[in-house]
Design a protein around this motif. Structure first.
Motif, PDB file in Angstrom:
ATOM      1  N   ILE A 168       0.776  -1.194   0.060  1.00 38.68           N
ATOM      2  CA  ILE A 168      -0.053  -0.132  -0.287  1.00 38.68           C
ATOM      3  C   ILE A 168       0.934   1.347   0.025  1.00 38.68           C
ATOM      4  O   ILE A 168       0.581   2.333  -0.818  1.00 38.68           O
ATOM      5  CB  ILE A 168      -0.910   0.055   1.063  1.00 38.68           C
ATOM      6  N   GLU A 169       1.997   1.351   0.842  1.00 39.92           N
ATOM      7  CA  GLU A 169       2.932   2.337   0.655  1.00 39.92           C
ATOM      8  C   GLU A 169       3.553   2.515  -0.532  1.00 39.92           C
ATOM      9  O   GLU A 169       3.660   3.820  -0.915  1.00 39.92           O
ATOM     10  CB  GLU A 169       3.973   2.220   1.848  1.00 39.92           C
TER      11      GLU A 169
ATOM     12  N   GLU B 227       1.191   4.209  -2.773  1.00 43.49           N
ATOM     13  CA  GLU B 227       1.336   5.598  -2.594  1.00 43.49           C
ATOM     14  C   GLU B 227       2.288   6.579  -2.992  1.00 43.49           C
ATOM     15  O   GLU B 227       2.251   7.463  -3.309  1.00 43.49           O
ATOM     16  CB  GLU B 227       1.060   6.019  -1.064  1.00 43.49           C
ATOM     17  N   LEU B 228       3.564   5.798  -2.984  1.00 43.12           N
ATOM     18  CA  LEU B 228       4.712   6.396  -3.284  1.00 43.12           C
ATOM     19  C   LEU B 228       5.076   6.635  -4.965  1.00 43.12           C
ATOM     20  O   LEU B 228       5.363   7.695  -5.348  1.00 43.12           O
ATOM     21  CB  LEU B 228       6.023   5.718  -2.701  1.00 43.12           C
ATOM     22  N   ASN B 229       4.109   5.649  -5.616  1.00 42.94           N
ATOM     23  CA  ASN B 229       4.069   5.577  -6.944  1.00 42.94           C
ATOM     24  C   ASN B 229       3.329   6.882  -7.481  1.00 42.94           C
ATOM     25  O   ASN B 229       3.966   7.562  -8.516  1.00 42.94           O
ATOM     26  CB  ASN B 229       3.603   4.315  -7.628  1.00 42.94           C
ATOM     27  N   GLY B 230       2.535   7.268  -6.646  1.00 41.52           N
ATOM     28  CA  GLY B 230       1.831   8.489  -6.964  1.00 41.52           C
ATOM     29  C   GLY B 230       0.672   8.637  -8.162  1.00 41.52           C
ATOM     30  O   GLY B 230      -0.034   9.785  -8.306  1.00 41.52           O
TER      31      GLY B 230
ATOM     32  N   VAL C  64      -3.533   6.950  -7.096  1.00 41.18           N
ATOM     33  CA  VAL C  64      -3.256   6.376  -5.872  1.00 41.18           C
ATOM     34  C   VAL C  64      -4.754   5.524  -5.290  1.00 41.18           C
ATOM     35  O   VAL C  64      -4.916   4.466  -4.980  1.00 41.18           O
ATOM     36  CB  VAL C  64      -2.749   7.222  -4.877  1.00 41.18           C
ATOM     37  N   VAL C  65      -5.753   6.445  -5.218  1.00 44.52           N
ATOM     38  CA  VAL C  65      -7.097   5.811  -4.677  1.00 44.52           C
ATOM     39  C   VAL C  65      -7.443   4.702  -5.744  1.00 44.52           C
ATOM     40  O   VAL C  65      -8.033   3.742  -4.980  1.00 44.52           O
ATOM     41  CB  VAL C  65      -8.146   7.071  -4.710  1.00 44.52           C
TER      42      VAL C  65
ATOM     43  N   ASN D  23      -5.823   2.564  -7.560  1.00 40.66           N
ATOM     44  CA  ASN D  23      -4.788   1.606  -7.466  1.00 40.66           C
ATOM     45  C   ASN D  23      -5.056   0.499  -6.083  1.00 40.66           C
ATOM     46  O   ASN D  23      -4.994  -0.560  -5.942  1.00 40.66           O
ATOM     47  CB  ASN D  23      -3.459   1.791  -7.730  1.00 40.66           C
ATOM     48  N   LEU D  24      -5.231   1.655  -5.023  1.00 40.32           N
ATOM     49  CA  LEU D  24      -5.450   0.905  -3.931  1.00 40.32           C
ATOM     50  C   LEU D  24      -6.674   0.178  -3.770  1.00 40.32           C
ATOM     51  O   LEU D  24      -7.085  -0.888  -3.247  1.00 40.32           O
ATOM     52  CB  LEU D  24      -5.632   1.966  -2.760  1.00 40.32           C
TER      53      LEU D  24
END
Length: 256
Positions: free
Chosen positions: A191-192, A195-198, A201-202, A204-205
């Motif tokens: 998950i982190e 988020e770092l990939n940017g 984000v929402v 992909n999660l």
């Protein structure tokens, strides 16, 4: 809401886990490689990745290798040796059943998570009636890894209906493989990394969670009233007029 449990195995001892993935077209599998490698680093593991893009923008094969090990492990080469892949994330059936991909798989060692939906290849440019031999391709993977080591799902069809875009296929497969216990990285680290990939984000999660749900509750997931399944089950037109009427009605519905 159903509770999702963590099934991923821990990585103990001086063992390197090798992931290989294949895709066609614009290299979404490269994003998967980056996310898995980043997640491994965030989890305190060592990782190394390699992507081979080929003619990616012309529907050519794109393959990625990711090697993950304990923090004190030295990974000298990111390329997976012949027969030493632990996991195949088959984002595209055509590239996953190719010679390059099959050479990394090992009988009794490799677990394969395969998207059985197919995408157009460059062959369709020359022959619009070209067919993808899905059964033969699945058989080649099954013969290589063993029938009990292969997990299949229509990932692209689900991604299109759930999220409106087939680009979500690859992250969906990551969630699916993770829930099967095949990715030895903590969910928090993945998950982190997302988020770092940017990027989205929402989305992909959400896709990662849906892939986990599909693996955790396969019967409930498959029993949903999916539109794409109804489309597949519809009888093919038997006459020109029937085909014309169907396409006419679909075009009207699309325009409205």
């Amino acid at each position: 809401m159903k509770q999702l449990y963590l099934f991923a195995r821990s990585l103990n001892g001086p063992i390197t886990r090798n992931f290989t993935g294949g895709d066609q077209g614009l290299g979404g599998v490269i994003t998967v490689e980056q996310i898995l490698a980043t997640a491994a680093h965030r989890a305190g593991l060592s990782a190394s990745g390699l992507s081979i893009t080929g003619l990616s923008q012309k529907y050519g094969a794109v393959s990625s290798h990711v090697r993950i090990g304990p923090a004190d492990t030295s990974i000298f080469s990111p390329r997976i040796p012949w027969g030493e892949a632990d996991i195949l994330l088959g984002c595209d059936l055509v590239s996953s059943s190719g010679r390059e991909s099959l050479s990394t798989l090992g009988q009794g060692r490799t677990s394969a998570v395969v998207n059985v939906d197919t995408a157009p290849t460059a062959e369709f440019v020359h022959d619009r009636n070209a067919k993808v031999p899905k059964a033969e391709m699945m058989q080649s993977i099954s013969d290589t890894v063993g029938l009990d080591k292969i997990h299949c799902i229509e990932a692209t069809s689900y991604a299109r209906e759930l999220f409106g875009d087939s680009i979500e296929t690859n992250i969906f497969l990551v969630g699916y493989a993770f829930q099967l216990g095949l990715i030895p990285i903590r969910s928090a680290a993945i998950i982190e990394a997302i988020e770092l990939n940017g990027q989205d984000v929402v989305g992909n999660l959400r896709t990662f969670a849906c892939g986990r749900f599909a693996a955790a509750f396969p019967q409930e997931f498959a029993s949903k009233k999916w539109h794409w399944k109804r489309d597949v089950e519809r009888a093919r037109p038997t006459s020109f007029q029937e085909r014309f009427d169907r396409l006419f009605n679909e075009l009207v519905a699309y325009q409205n």
